[in-house]
Design a protein around this motif. Sequence first.
Motif, PDB file in Angstrom:
ATOM      1  N   ILE A 222      17.977  22.459 -77.186  1.00  0.00           N
ATOM      2  CA  ILE A 222      17.724  21.038 -77.413  1.00  0.00           C
ATOM      3  C   ILE A 222      16.353  20.869 -78.055  1.00  0.00           C
ATOM      4  O   ILE A 222      15.362  21.437 -77.590  1.00  0.00           O
ATOM      5  CB  ILE A 222      17.777  20.256 -76.088  1.00  0.00           C
ATOM      6  N   ASP A 223      16.284  20.095 -79.107  1.00  0.00           N
ATOM      7  CA  ASP A 223      15.002  19.827 -79.765  1.00  0.00           C
ATOM      8  C   ASP A 223      14.264  18.754 -78.965  1.00  0.00           C
ATOM      9  O   ASP A 223      14.090  17.617 -79.410  1.00  0.00           O
ATOM     10  CB  ASP A 223      15.244  19.376 -81.204  1.00  0.00           C
ATOM     11  N   ALA A 224      13.830  19.132 -77.756  1.00  0.00           N
ATOM     12  CA  ALA A 224      13.211  18.173 -76.832  1.00  0.00           C
ATOM     13  C   ALA A 224      11.740  17.965 -77.168  1.00  0.00           C
ATOM     14  O   ALA A 224      11.037  18.911 -77.544  1.00  0.00           O
ATOM     15  CB  ALA A 224      13.347  18.664 -75.403  1.00  0.00           C
ATOM     16  N   THR A 225      11.290  16.742 -77.002  1.00  0.00           N
ATOM     17  CA  THR A 225       9.885  16.401 -77.218  1.00  0.00           C
ATOM     18  C   THR A 225       9.442  15.420 -76.144  1.00  0.00           C
ATOM     19  O   THR A 225      10.253  14.749 -75.502  1.00  0.00           O
ATOM     20  CB  THR A 225       9.663  15.752 -78.593  1.00  0.00           C
ATOM     21  N   TYR A 226       8.127  15.357 -75.971  1.00  0.00           N
ATOM     22  CA  TYR A 226       7.529  14.370 -75.078  1.00  0.00           C
ATOM     23  C   TYR A 226       7.187  13.144 -75.901  1.00  0.00           C
ATOM     24  O   TYR A 226       6.550  13.243 -76.963  1.00  0.00           O
ATOM     25  CB  TYR A 226       6.273  14.956 -74.434  1.00  0.00           C
ATOM     26  N   GLN A 227       7.592  11.966 -75.436  1.00  0.00           N
ATOM     27  CA  GLN A 227       7.310  10.710 -76.115  1.00  0.00           C
ATOM     28  C   GLN A 227       6.454   9.843 -75.200  1.00  0.00           C
ATOM     29  O   GLN A 227       6.927   9.434 -74.135  1.00  0.00           O
ATOM     30  CB  GLN A 227       8.619   9.980 -76.458  1.00  0.00           C
ATOM     31  N   PRO A 228       5.187   9.599 -75.572  1.00  0.00           N
ATOM     32  CA  PRO A 228       4.302   8.819 -74.701  1.00  0.00           C
ATOM     33  C   PRO A 228       4.899   7.453 -74.387  1.00  0.00           C
ATOM     34  O   PRO A 228       5.600   6.883 -75.211  1.00  0.00           O
ATOM     35  CB  PRO A 228       3.032   8.681 -75.542  1.00  0.00           C
ATOM     36  N   LEU A 229       4.715   6.892 -73.237  1.00  0.00           N
ATOM     37  CA  LEU A 229       3.917   7.442 -72.170  1.00  0.00           C
ATOM     38  C   LEU A 229       4.694   8.398 -71.285  1.00  0.00           C
ATOM     39  O   LEU A 229       4.145   9.363 -70.773  1.00  0.00           O
ATOM     40  CB  LEU A 229       3.340   6.283 -71.330  1.00  0.00           C
ATOM     41  N   ASN A 230       5.990   8.170 -71.098  1.00  0.00           N
ATOM     42  CA  ASN A 230       6.649   8.914 -70.012  1.00  0.00           C
ATOM     43  C   ASN A 230       8.087   9.302 -70.310  1.00  0.00           C
ATOM     44  O   ASN A 230       8.884   9.476 -69.392  1.00  0.00           O
ATOM     45  CB  ASN A 230       6.599   8.106 -68.719  1.00  0.00           C
ATOM     46  N   ASP A 231       8.450   9.451 -71.588  1.00  0.00           N
ATOM     47  CA  ASP A 231       9.828   9.774 -71.939  1.00  0.00           C
ATOM     48  C   ASP A 231       9.974  11.219 -72.394  1.00  0.00           C
ATOM     49  O   ASP A 231       9.077  11.784 -73.037  1.00  0.00           O
ATOM     50  CB  ASP A 231      10.335   8.866 -73.059  1.00  0.00           C
ATOM     51  N   ILE A 232      11.120  11.812 -72.079  1.00  0.00           N
ATOM     52  CA  ILE A 232      11.554  13.085 -72.633  1.00  0.00           C
ATOM     53  C   ILE A 232      12.718  12.752 -73.555  1.00  0.00           C
ATOM     54  O   ILE A 232      13.672  12.094 -73.133  1.00  0.00           O
ATOM     55  CB  ILE A 232      11.984  14.064 -71.535  1.00  0.00           C
ATOM     56  N   ALA A 233      12.656  13.189 -74.807  1.00  0.00           N
ATOM     57  CA  ALA A 233      13.631  12.738 -75.785  1.00  0.00           C
ATOM     58  C   ALA A 233      14.038  13.874 -76.711  1.00  0.00           C
ATOM     59  O   ALA A 233      13.436  14.952 -76.728  1.00  0.00           O
ATOM     60  CB  ALA A 233      13.065  11.573 -76.599  1.00  0.00           C
ATOM     61  N   SER A 234      15.090  13.612 -77.478  1.00  0.00           N
ATOM     62  CA  SER A 234      15.533  14.494 -78.552  1.00  0.00           C
ATOM     63  C   SER A 234      15.860  13.601 -79.737  1.00  0.00           C
ATOM     64  O   SER A 234      15.902  12.369 -79.598  1.00  0.00           O
ATOM     65  CB  SER A 234      16.761  15.298 -78.122  1.00  0.00           C
TER      66      SER A 234
END
Length: 349
Positions: A222-234
Amino acid sequence: MHGEFKVPGGKLVVVDLDSTDGRISGFRLAGDFFVEPDEAIPAIEAAVDGLPVDADAATLARTIRDALPDGAVLLGFSPEAIATTIRRALAKATSFADYDWQLVRGPALEPLQQMAVDQVLSEEVGEGRRGPTLRVWQWSSPAVVIGSFQSVKNEVDLGNAEKYGFEVVRRISGGGAMFIEPESAITYSLYAPIDLVQGMSFADSYAFLDDWVIQALRGLGIDATYQPLNDIASPAGKIGGAAQKRLGSGAVLHHVIMAYDMDGARMAEVLRIGREKLSDKGIASAAKRVDPLKSQTGLSRDEIIERLIATFGAQTSLTESALTDAELARAQALVSEKFSTPEWLQRVP
């Protein structure tokens, strides 16, 4: 003094320094980052030397940025990352690897018990009666978990929640509502000494504490990234979200919910997710904003959980543990005294 900070999605920053008469001395910067030109490093070191040891992160970052040669390029780190690392060195911050972590899996608990166990284990770690702990939650029934500062009536359609058997509970951390169907969510908590996030802003600590799970998800393709402030996304959508609470006992609670599978239509009936919240997302519904792990991996929920635990265990010393009788008894008392009371649930009606 020595400090390290792994920039989420970036490189490792390492600093060593002394303190002389209340000022930083002998400052040295290292790491696996990239920088051009080479002269930028001695320029940064010279600028930091002599600064007060109580300089805040904003002052440190501004001084570092002003010292950079014209046209300097920092890849994988930033002046803010250096400032965070300096503050961690001065505060004698710890890292994940400095602790012997305990793993608690389950047992399946009712929603009110989950809220209480989070508080109990945070306090136990803060008081030193329990070592730092990773807890993987198991749910016995559906729930809507609202943040500490959310309004019940603004967040939840209580009629539909009752209709579909969702219990509404309030947690001790802030953030948004969690929609829980027992086999459709992956939830975990980290309970750690506050030293683990010393020198970090709340925003920095969210990214820092979520970095290991980002690595685990990437290991699943999964091309997962951290998205400020508190999300984990792809790129396909949001995977999960985090919330955090720092307790006066000396602990930090950081918990995350990720969607494994999801009944988007049901969630839209139970949660009142207004247009204002979605207005900056470029989408028409909450269901389209979330992309569950099942659809991205094809793996079972248990398989994903095992991969998450394996990634955490590869970076730390991790041993199996369990909730003690005393912890469970204290949690049950908190259910009665606090979490089941109208005063707590309706603190923001």
